[in-house]
Design a protein around this motif. Structure first.
Motif, PDB file in Angstrom:
ATOM      1  N   TYR B   6      18.384 -13.474  35.819  1.00 28.33           N
ATOM      2  CA  TYR B   6      19.540 -12.593  36.004  1.00 28.33           C
ATOM      3  C   TYR B   6      19.480 -11.427  35.035  1.00 28.33           C
ATOM      4  O   TYR B   6      19.804 -10.295  35.383  1.00 28.33           O
ATOM      5  CB  TYR B   6      20.837 -13.384  35.810  1.00 28.33           C
ATOM      6  CG  TYR B   6      21.137 -14.363  36.912  1.00 28.33           C
ATOM      7  CD1 TYR B   6      20.176 -14.700  37.848  1.00 28.33           C
ATOM      8  CD2 TYR B   6      22.382 -14.955  37.022  1.00 28.33           C
ATOM      9  CE1 TYR B   6      20.434 -15.599  38.850  1.00 28.33           C
ATOM     10  CE2 TYR B   6      22.655 -15.853  38.022  1.00 28.33           C
ATOM     11  CZ  TYR B   6      21.677 -16.173  38.929  1.00 28.33           C
ATOM     12  OH  TYR B   6      21.945 -17.060  39.926  1.00 28.33           O
ATOM     13  N   PHE B   7      19.024 -11.708  33.802  1.00 24.06           N
ATOM     14  CA  PHE B   7      18.921 -10.615  32.829  1.00 24.06           C
ATOM     15  C   PHE B   7      17.858  -9.614  33.263  1.00 24.06           C
ATOM     16  O   PHE B   7      18.031  -8.408  33.112  1.00 24.06           O
ATOM     17  CB  PHE B   7      18.586 -11.176  31.447  1.00 24.06           C
ATOM     18  CG  PHE B   7      19.704 -11.946  30.831  1.00 24.06           C
ATOM     19  CD1 PHE B   7      20.766 -11.286  30.247  1.00 24.06           C
ATOM     20  CD2 PHE B   7      19.704 -13.319  30.857  1.00 24.06           C
ATOM     21  CE1 PHE B   7      21.794 -11.988  29.693  1.00 24.06           C
ATOM     22  CE2 PHE B   7      20.742 -14.027  30.306  1.00 24.06           C
ATOM     23  CZ  PHE B   7      21.789 -13.367  29.716  1.00 24.06           C
ATOM     24  N   LEU B   8      16.740 -10.148  33.819  1.00 22.77           N
ATOM     25  CA  LEU B   8      15.672  -9.231  34.248  1.00 22.77           C
ATOM     26  C   LEU B   8      16.132  -8.382  35.424  1.00 22.77           C
ATOM     27  O   LEU B   8      15.817  -7.194  35.499  1.00 22.77           O
ATOM     28  CB  LEU B   8      14.431 -10.037  34.627  1.00 22.77           C
ATOM     29  CG  LEU B   8      13.822 -10.865  33.505  1.00 22.77           C
ATOM     30  CD1 LEU B   8      12.528 -11.480  33.957  1.00 22.77           C
ATOM     31  CD2 LEU B   8      13.605 -10.034  32.280  1.00 22.77           C
ATOM     32  N   ILE B   9      16.912  -8.988  36.348  1.00 20.20           N
ATOM     33  CA  ILE B   9      17.410  -8.209  37.486  1.00 20.20           C
ATOM     34  C   ILE B   9      18.399  -7.148  37.004  1.00 20.20           C
ATOM     35  O   ILE B   9      18.383  -6.001  37.465  1.00 20.20           O
ATOM     36  CB  ILE B   9      18.050  -9.142  38.531  1.00 20.20           C
ATOM     37  CG1 ILE B   9      16.966  -9.985  39.183  1.00 20.20           C
ATOM     38  CG2 ILE B   9      18.802  -8.363  39.572  1.00 20.20           C
ATOM     39  CD1 ILE B   9      17.483 -11.072  40.070  1.00 20.20           C
ATOM     40  N   LEU B  10      19.231  -7.506  36.021  1.00 22.86           N
ATOM     41  CA  LEU B  10      20.163  -6.542  35.443  1.00 22.86           C
ATOM     42  C   LEU B  10      19.407  -5.379  34.819  1.00 22.86           C
ATOM     43  O   LEU B  10      19.744  -4.198  35.020  1.00 22.86           O
ATOM     44  CB  LEU B  10      21.023  -7.238  34.392  1.00 22.86           C
ATOM     45  CG  LEU B  10      22.259  -6.524  33.888  1.00 22.86           C
ATOM     46  CD1 LEU B  10      23.246  -6.362  35.011  1.00 22.86           C
ATOM     47  CD2 LEU B  10      22.874  -7.282  32.753  1.00 22.86           C
ATOM     48  N   ALA B  12      16.384  -4.381  35.604  1.00 21.24           N
ATOM     49  CA  ALA B  12      15.743  -3.610  36.673  1.00 21.24           C
ATOM     50  C   ALA B  12      16.742  -2.675  37.332  1.00 21.24           C
ATOM     51  O   ALA B  12      16.432  -1.514  37.626  1.00 21.24           O
ATOM     52  CB  ALA B  12      15.140  -4.556  37.706  1.00 21.24           C
ATOM     53  N   PHE B  13      17.981  -3.164  37.549  1.00 23.17           N
ATOM     54  CA  PHE B  13      19.018  -2.328  38.161  1.00 23.17           C
ATOM     55  C   PHE B  13      19.322  -1.123  37.288  1.00 23.17           C
ATOM     56  O   PHE B  13      19.372   0.016  37.758  1.00 23.17           O
ATOM     57  CB  PHE B  13      20.280  -3.162  38.393  1.00 23.17           C
ATOM     58  CG  PHE B  13      21.411  -2.380  38.991  1.00 23.17           C
ATOM     59  CD1 PHE B  13      21.418  -2.077  40.337  1.00 23.17           C
ATOM     60  CD2 PHE B  13      22.449  -1.937  38.205  1.00 23.17           C
ATOM     61  CE1 PHE B  13      22.450  -1.352  40.890  1.00 23.17           C
ATOM     62  CE2 PHE B  13      23.487  -1.205  38.751  1.00 23.17           C
ATOM     63  CZ  PHE B  13      23.479  -0.919  40.092  1.00 23.17           C
TER      64      PHE B  13
END
Lengths: 162, 102
Positions: B6-10, B12-13
């Protein structure tokens, strides 16, 4: 309970970051950027990196935002409503960014360490300072040299020539 | 506990939003603001990896500190350049800058 905290911070971070990029007036941009940076310091506190969160608030929200506000106010008619604020590449760059986001998500989801639990113990401030002064002393000194160079360069470039 | 995903997706966003701002803004100060977003996305990734993968001696946190210092230095130089160019040419829009063209 802690999960809800993370989701709240992440949602507000996404909204503020989006508003930072799309709002017309650059001064509003700076205000939204300040809120984005505060949310990011919330993420740092959530991850147990309290020192980094405090530094984030001090350096970014206290220093860099002030600098941005000064730069915006020193360059007049910058927020004039009649002037177009985006160039003509909005739709192509939106497509490029969507493709980039898709591939980033694909890489993140397929990575082997995607679902592991936290392994590192939370580093205390004392240990952090000790490793900054021993193992990472050389980059630390280079940073101070860089900051000196930036200070001199900013004074030389920004000086009013007579 | 929230997974590392979730942190990596955040991150990336945030990175993609920053790239969008750099590509579409005309105002140079707006471009600098978007660059700050990109650097902060990298910082989120560094701190999350530090927590989840157990880097030695808090490497992720210390590198985030360095990134913050370098981001401050970069924005100082960028804003001073904008003010100096504005004093000469009275413009803050990136597509009107032609000082180095011949």
């Amino acid at each position: 309970m802690t999960d809800i905290t993370f989701y709240f911070i992440a949602l507000s971070l996404c909204v503020f970051a989006f508003l930072t990029v799309v709002s017309r007036d650059v001064f509003h941009c700076a205000v939204w950027l300040a809120l984005t940076l505060l949310s990011i310091s919330g993420i740092y506190f959530y991850l147990g990196a309290g020192f980094l969160g405090v530094i984030q608030i001090l350096v970014y929200v206290g220093g860099i935002i002030t600098l941005f506000v000064f730069a915006i106010k020193l360059t007049a008619h910058i927020g004039d409503a009649a002037i177009r604020q985006t160039n003509e590449q909005v739709i192509p760059s939106g497509i490029v960014v969507l493709i980039l986001f898709y591939f980033l998500i694909k890489i993140v989801v397929s990575s082997p360490w995607a679902k592991i639990d936290p392994q590192a113990p939370v580093l205390s401030l004392k240990e952090l300072g000790a490793s900054l002064m021993t193992t990472y002393l050389l980059p630390f000194e280079f940073i101070s040299l860089l900051l000196l160079a930036v200070m001199v360069g900013a004074i030389v470039i920004g000086r009013v020539k007579k | 506990m929230i997974p590392l995903n979730y942190f990596l997706i955040l991150g990336a966003f945030l990175f993609c939003i920053g790239i969008l701002g750099v590509l579409t803004r005309r105002n140079v100060v707006g471009i600098l603001i978007s660059i700050e977003l990109i650097l902060n996305a990298a910082n989120i990734n560094l701190v999350a990896f530090n927590k989840y993968l157990g880097t030695p001696d808090g490497l992720g946190q210390i590198f985030s500190l360095f990134v913050i210092a370098i981001a401050a230095a970069a924005s100082v130089v960028g804003l001073v350049l904008v003010i100096a160019i504005y004093r000469n040419g009275k413009s803050v829009y990136a597509d009107q800058y032609n000082l180095m063209k011949w």
